[in-house]
Design an enzyme around this catalytic site. Structure first.
Site, PDB file in Angstrom:
ATOM      1  N   ASP A   9       0.856  -1.184   0.000  1.00 33.03           N
ATOM      2  CA  ASP A   9       0.000   0.000   0.000  1.00 33.03           C
ATOM      3  C   ASP A   9       0.897   1.240   0.000  1.00 33.03           C
ATOM      4  OD1 ASP A   9      -1.642   2.102   0.668  1.00 33.03           O
ATOM      5  OD2 ASP A   9      -2.566   1.111   2.387  1.00 33.03           O
ATOM      6  N   ILE A  10       0.770   2.065  -1.015  1.00 29.59           N
ATOM      7  CA  ILE A  10       1.673   3.220  -1.170  1.00 29.59           C
ATOM      8  C   ILE A  10       1.508   4.226  -0.024  1.00 29.59           C
ATOM      9  CG2 ILE A  10       0.222   4.749  -2.591  1.00 29.59           C
ATOM     10  CD1 ILE A  10       2.766   5.114  -4.390  1.00 29.59           C
ATOM     11  N   GLY A  31      -9.620   3.905  -5.848  1.00 32.39           N
ATOM     12  CA  GLY A  31      -8.273   3.367  -6.040  1.00 32.39           C
ATOM     13  C   GLY A  31      -7.227   4.006  -5.155  1.00 32.39           C
ATOM     14  N   VAL A  32      -6.059   4.238  -5.727  1.00 36.34           N
ATOM     15  CA  VAL A  32      -4.948   4.781  -4.952  1.00 36.34           C
ATOM     16  C   VAL A  32      -5.243   6.229  -4.513  1.00 36.34           C
ATOM     17  CG1 VAL A  32      -3.538   5.534  -6.928  1.00 36.34           C
ATOM     18  CG2 VAL A  32      -2.426   4.823  -4.837  1.00 36.34           C
ATOM     19  N   ASP A  33      -5.966   6.956  -5.335  1.00 38.28           N
ATOM     20  CA  ASP A  33      -6.364   8.338  -5.023  1.00 38.28           C
ATOM     21  C   ASP A  33      -7.203   8.366  -3.744  1.00 38.28           C
ATOM     22  OD1 ASP A  33      -6.731  11.063  -5.370  1.00 38.28           O
ATOM     23  OD2 ASP A  33      -8.202  10.872  -6.998  1.00 38.28           O
ATOM     24  N   THR A 120      -3.536   2.012 -14.646  1.00 37.88           N
ATOM     25  CA  THR A 120      -3.867   0.588 -14.864  1.00 37.88           C
ATOM     26  C   THR A 120      -5.018   0.090 -13.987  1.00 37.88           C
ATOM     27  OG1 THR A 120      -2.231  -0.257 -13.267  1.00 37.88           O
ATOM     28  CG2 THR A 120      -1.479   0.082 -15.534  1.00 37.88           C
ATOM     29  N   TYR A 123      -8.594   3.571 -14.985  1.00 39.68           N
ATOM     30  CA  TYR A 123      -8.357   4.105 -16.334  1.00 39.68           C
ATOM     31  C   TYR A 123      -8.036   3.034 -17.372  1.00 39.68           C
ATOM     32  CZ  TYR A 123      -8.806   8.984 -14.819  1.00 39.68           C
ATOM     33  OH  TYR A 123      -9.287  10.192 -14.353  1.00 39.68           O
TER      34      TYR A 123
HETATM   35  N1  AR6 Z   1      -1.340   1.540  -2.991  1.00 37.48           N
HETATM   36  C1  AR6 Z   1      -0.747   1.234  -4.172  1.00 37.48           C
HETATM   37  N2  AR6 Z   1      -1.443   0.961  -5.299  1.00 37.48           N
HETATM   38  C2  AR6 Z   1      -2.795   0.993  -5.221  1.00 37.48           C
HETATM   39  C3  AR6 Z   1      -3.488   1.316  -4.029  1.00 37.48           C
HETATM   40  C4  AR6 Z   1      -2.695   1.598  -2.879  1.00 37.48           C
HETATM   41  N3  AR6 Z   1      -3.251   1.910  -1.699  1.00 37.48           N
HETATM   42  N4  AR6 Z   1      -4.828   1.261  -4.284  1.00 37.48           N
HETATM   43  C5  AR6 Z   1      -4.965   0.915  -5.576  1.00 37.48           C
HETATM   44  N5  AR6 Z   1      -3.752   0.746  -6.147  1.00 37.48           N
HETATM   45  P1  AR6 Z   1      -6.286   3.532  -9.914  1.00 37.48           P
HETATM   46  P2  AR6 Z   1      -5.917   4.997 -12.459  1.00 37.48           P
HETATM   47  C6  AR6 Z   1      -3.412   0.372  -7.530  1.00 37.48           C
HETATM   48  O1  AR6 Z   1      -7.662   3.138 -10.318  1.00 37.48           O
HETATM   49  O2  AR6 Z   1      -6.127   3.757 -13.254  1.00 37.48           O
HETATM   50  C7  AR6 Z   1      -9.367   7.167  -9.253  1.00 37.48           C
HETATM   51  O3  AR6 Z   1     -10.717   7.089  -8.958  1.00 37.48           O
HETATM   52  C8  AR6 Z   1      -4.483  -0.300  -8.367  1.00 37.48           C
HETATM   53  O4  AR6 Z   1      -4.551  -1.684  -8.047  1.00 37.48           O
HETATM   54  O5  AR6 Z   1      -6.057   4.004  -8.522  1.00 37.48           O
HETATM   55  O6  AR6 Z   1      -4.792   5.910 -12.840  1.00 37.48           O
HETATM   56  C9  AR6 Z   1      -8.901   8.600  -9.531  1.00 37.48           C
HETATM   57  O7  AR6 Z   1      -9.670   9.528  -8.832  1.00 37.48           O
HETATM   58  C10 AR6 Z   1      -3.951  -0.079  -9.766  1.00 37.48           C
HETATM   59  O8  AR6 Z   1      -2.980  -1.056 -10.086  1.00 37.48           O
HETATM   60  O9  AR6 Z   1      -5.697   4.714 -10.883  1.00 37.48           O
HETATM   61  C11 AR6 Z   1      -9.052   8.726 -11.023  1.00 37.48           C
HETATM   62  O10 AR6 Z   1     -10.338   9.120 -11.371  1.00 37.48           O
HETATM   63  C12 AR6 Z   1      -3.224   1.274  -9.660  1.00 37.48           C
HETATM   64  O11 AR6 Z   1      -3.135   1.552  -8.245  1.00 37.48           O
HETATM   65  C13 AR6 Z   1      -8.825   7.331 -11.537  1.00 37.48           C
HETATM   66  O12 AR6 Z   1      -9.127   6.455 -10.466  1.00 37.48           O
HETATM   67  C14 AR6 Z   1      -3.916   2.418 -10.345  1.00 37.48           C
HETATM   68  O13 AR6 Z   1      -5.322   2.291 -10.193  1.00 37.48           O
HETATM   69  C15 AR6 Z   1      -7.380   7.082 -11.936  1.00 37.48           C
HETATM   70  O14 AR6 Z   1      -7.277   5.800 -12.494  1.00 37.48           O
END
Ligand code: AR6
Length: 168
Positions: A9-10, A31-33, A120, A123
């Site tokens: 977890d970042i 997600g990560v956001d 990934t 998006y």
């Molecule tokens: N730590 C590390 N990686 C993570 C975590 C975490 N805590 N949580 C999820 N991931 P995404 P995007 C991974 O959807 O595709 C949001 O709603 C996840 O498994 O977070 O760039 C924003 O508000 C995946 O591999 O980002 C934007 O609207 C990676 O992080 C949109 O999603 C990216 O997944 C951005 O989409």
């Protein structure tokens, strides 16, 4: 720059900078956001609202990056960047996300920076494709400031894809 590949977890990473795969509004999301906003706490959204009023009235364009404080996170700063949505094969702007984030980290004297796998998740970009872009950038980026780049993968499957690409 040393490259470390890590599963987890970042929000728990104690790097000088952690990168957020942000929404263009900077108002958080899933997600990560979502994880970053929840862990950083309410002060983060307040700073993002000020940024929107002040420097970014139309939001953060795809491929651009902006720094905020990290509040309750163990990192010193958060670098927010907006990845491209995956429609076809066009991931050109993903390069800008990584390069602009690295530049902002340098401007803030960050020795360590942690990236999630941008674009990934929600998006929809295939990680097998994005990892090639990430590796190419990191192989060619020379920095006098950054000593370590930590690539954080959430799932074991994603970790395997990265390990294979980086010959680990
Ligand atoms: N730590 C590390 N990686 C993570 C975590 C975490 N805590 N949580 C999820 N991931 P995404 P995007 C991974 O959807 O595709 C949001 O709603 C996840 O498994 O977070 O760039 C924003 O508000 C995946 O591999 O980002 C934007 O609207 C990676 O992080 C949109 O999603 C990216 O997944 C951005 O989409």
């Amino acid at each position: 720059m040393k490259i470390t590949i890590f599963q987890g977890d970042i929000t728990k990473i104690k790097a000088d900078a952690i990168v957020n795969a942000a929404h263009p509004t900077l108002m958080g999301g899933g997600g990560v956001d979502g994880a970053i906003h929840r862990t950083a706490g309410n002060e983060l959204i307040k700073e993002c609202i000020e940024l929107r009023k002040d420097k970014l009235p139309n939001g953060l364009p795809t491929g651009e990056a902006v720094a905020t404080n990290a509040y309750n996170l163990p990192a010193k700063i958060i670098i927010h960047t907006v990845g491209p949505r995956y429609y076809s094969n066009d991931l050109d702007l993903l390069k800008n996300c990584y390069i602009n984030s690295l530049k902002i980290a340098e401007e803030n004297n960050c020795k360590t920076i942690a990236f999630p796998s941008i674009s990934t998740g929600a998006y929809g970009a295939p990680i097998e494709q994005t990892v090639k872009i990430v590796k190419d950038i990191l192989d060619n980026y020379k920095s006098d400031v950054i000593e370590e780049v930590i690539l954080v993968l959430f799932s074991e499957k994603d970790l395997e894809v990265y390990n294979k690409s980086f010959n680990r």
